[in-house]
Design an enzyme around this catalytic site. Structure first.
Site, PDB file in Angstrom:
ATOM      1  N   ARG A   1     -13.153  39.213  32.672  1.00 24.73           N
ATOM      2  CA  ARG A   1     -14.605  39.013  32.618  1.00 24.73           C
ATOM      3  C   ARG A   1     -14.955  37.603  32.147  1.00 24.73           C
ATOM      4  NH1 ARG A   1     -16.563  43.667  29.262  1.00 24.73           N
ATOM      5  NH2 ARG A   1     -15.639  45.266  30.556  1.00 24.73           N
TER       6      ARG A   1
ATOM      7  N   ARG B   1     -21.612  37.405  30.694  1.00 31.00           N
ATOM      8  CA  ARG B   1     -22.837  37.244  29.916  1.00 31.00           C
ATOM      9  C   ARG B   1     -22.676  36.442  28.631  1.00 31.00           C
ATOM     10  NH1 ARG B   1     -24.930  43.333  29.657  1.00 31.00           N
ATOM     11  NH2 ARG B   1     -22.681  43.709  29.710  1.00 31.00           N
TER      12      ARG B   1
ATOM     13  N   ARG C   1     -27.823  34.362  36.777  1.00 31.27           N
ATOM     14  CA  ARG C   1     -28.188  35.762  37.021  1.00 31.27           C
ATOM     15  C   ARG C   1     -29.710  35.918  37.076  1.00 31.27           C
ATOM     16  NH1 ARG C   1     -25.690  41.242  34.341  1.00 31.27           N
ATOM     17  NH2 ARG C   1     -27.490  42.578  34.635  1.00 31.27           N
TER      18      ARG C   1
ATOM     19  N   ASP D   1     -17.609  43.273  41.535  1.00 34.52           N
ATOM     20  CA  ASP D   1     -17.628  44.485  40.719  1.00 34.52           C
ATOM     21  C   ASP D   1     -16.662  45.487  41.326  1.00 34.52           C
ATOM     22  OD1 ASP D   1     -18.962  47.336  39.953  1.00 34.52           O
ATOM     23  OD2 ASP D   1     -19.450  45.816  38.458  1.00 34.52           O
TER      24      ASP D   1
ATOM     25  N   TYR E   1     -16.276  57.250  38.866  1.00 34.28           N
ATOM     26  CA  TYR E   1     -17.676  56.874  39.076  1.00 34.28           C
ATOM     27  C   TYR E   1     -18.292  57.661  40.236  1.00 34.28           C
ATOM     28  CZ  TYR E   1     -17.105  52.965  35.848  1.00 34.28           C
ATOM     29  OH  TYR E   1     -16.887  52.197  34.732  1.00 34.28           O
TER      30      TYR E   1
END
Length: 358
Positions: free
Chosen positions: A27, A31, A40, A77, A154
């Site tokens: 990652r 963020r 973003r 993703d 998921y």
């Protein structure tokens, strides 16, 4: 395509001699970087970012402009594959990823099809090509996918889960249905990763984020077996270059020898295992990637360097180690602490790549 100017990461995965231990961070485009947040915002949403090759290229390169990392990883993703199957991926504010349609009954399971990546996931492949061109051989580009079982979690749960009650109920009550989902997923992941390789990815990684939540027997039957199938189906070389693969089961330390035996070049480790003991257990079968606790990055730079020393000394002398965190970096990490980590790995690892005296 340009030849690699820095191939240390690839050489480490292939357990070839290197001058130092290469480092990248799960990652790493994320963020914790203010420039990522600005991009973003321009994109309007996470999916707006991930599905636009220009934005995906921009954020993939951002950490490399700040830090001398030894690899770039495609910004995307893991849930692009089930989205391409028509399940309707969306992100609820503060709740993470969700699917509009779940796969819980016989009809939904039997309706699943393997997506053709060049049609349904062309935006990812376009991003791979664009990033590879923009890197101009500076460092290798890693492509990735979720594992068949993690994707199934998921798809069946409809999003994240605390207890995986729905998928585990299917696993025990209707294993035939789950095996059907996993077979479709394995074929989809193989097609997707091979398409990324053909588009320019120089190594690939499979993230089995939720395999570690399974019982021992269930892990082998429903996760590891399908990881084995994926690894067996991958391109081993492309365009004259060897394409290494990394498999990472979070919480998979119990099954390290079994994971190392499925044919990938490297096994990712979370922070719960001593990397030196892991190396003793797998011998020279695979390279190892990891495995600093991501929370170490909240401590001062001197403490970060001390923990880097600990991991390097545990692994010991020789090649076959890619330094990384034991899972993704926290969004609350200070960027300069990442800089301290990369600097410490590069400076302190060189001694481990010279023959020990005596």
């Amino acid at each position: 395509m340009s030849a690699l100017k820095n191939d240390t990461f690839i050489r480490a995965l292939l357990r070839q001699p290197t001058d130092y231990t290469p480092v990248w961070i799960m990652r790493q485009a994320g963020r914790y970087l203010p420039e990522y947040n600005a991009t973003r915002k321009r994109a309007g949403s996470f999916l707006g970012l991930a599905k636009n090759p220009d934005f995906a290229t921009e954020v993939t390169l951002q950490p490399l402009e700040r830090f001398p990392l030894d690899a770039a990883i495609l910004f995307s993703d893991i849930l692009t594959v089930p989205d391409a199957m028509g399940l309707g991926l969306y992100f609820a504010e503060g709740e993470g990823p969700k699917f509009e349609r779940t796969v819980r009954d016989e009809a939904a399971v039997k309706a699943l099809k393997v997506p053709e990546p060049r049609e349904t996931l062309a935006y990812v492949l376009d991003a791979v090509k664009q990033i590879r061109g923009a890197l101009d051989g500076k460092v290798p580009l890693i492509g990735f996918s979720g594992s068949p079982y993690t994707l199934a979690c998921y798809m069946v749960e409809g999003g994240g889960s605390d207890d995986f009650r729905t998928i585990k109920t299917m696993l025990y009550a209707r294993p035939d249905l789950l095996h059907h989902i996993l077979d479709i997923n394995a074929r989809a992941v193989i097609a997707y990763l091979n398409a990324q390789i053909e588009a320019g990815a120089q190594a690939v990684m499979v993230f089995d984020t939720w395999g570690g939540a399974l019982s021992d027997a269930a892990y082998h039957e429903f996760s590891l077996e399908y990881l084995r199938r994926v690894v067996a189906g991958l391109h081993r070389s492309w365009d004259g270059q060897t394409i290494p693969s990394i498999v990472f089961t979070k919480g998979g330390g119990l099954w390290l020898e079994d994971i190392a035996a499925i044919g990938s070049n490297a096994v990712g480790l979370d922070w719960t295992i001593d990397i030196g003991k892991a190396r003793q257990r797998v011998g020279d079968k695979v390279a190892l990637q990891g495995n600093l606790d991501p929370n170490v990055l909240f401590s001062p730079p001197a403490s970060i360097a001390a923990q880097v020393d600990r991991v390097l000394s545990q692994f010991g002398y020789g090649s076959g180690h890619v330094f990384n965190l034991g899972h993704g970096i926290s969004q609350f990490t200070q960027p300069d602490h990442v800089g301290a980590l990369v600097e410490a790995v590069h400076a302190r690892s060189r001694a481990y790549h010279q023959l020990p005296r005596g």
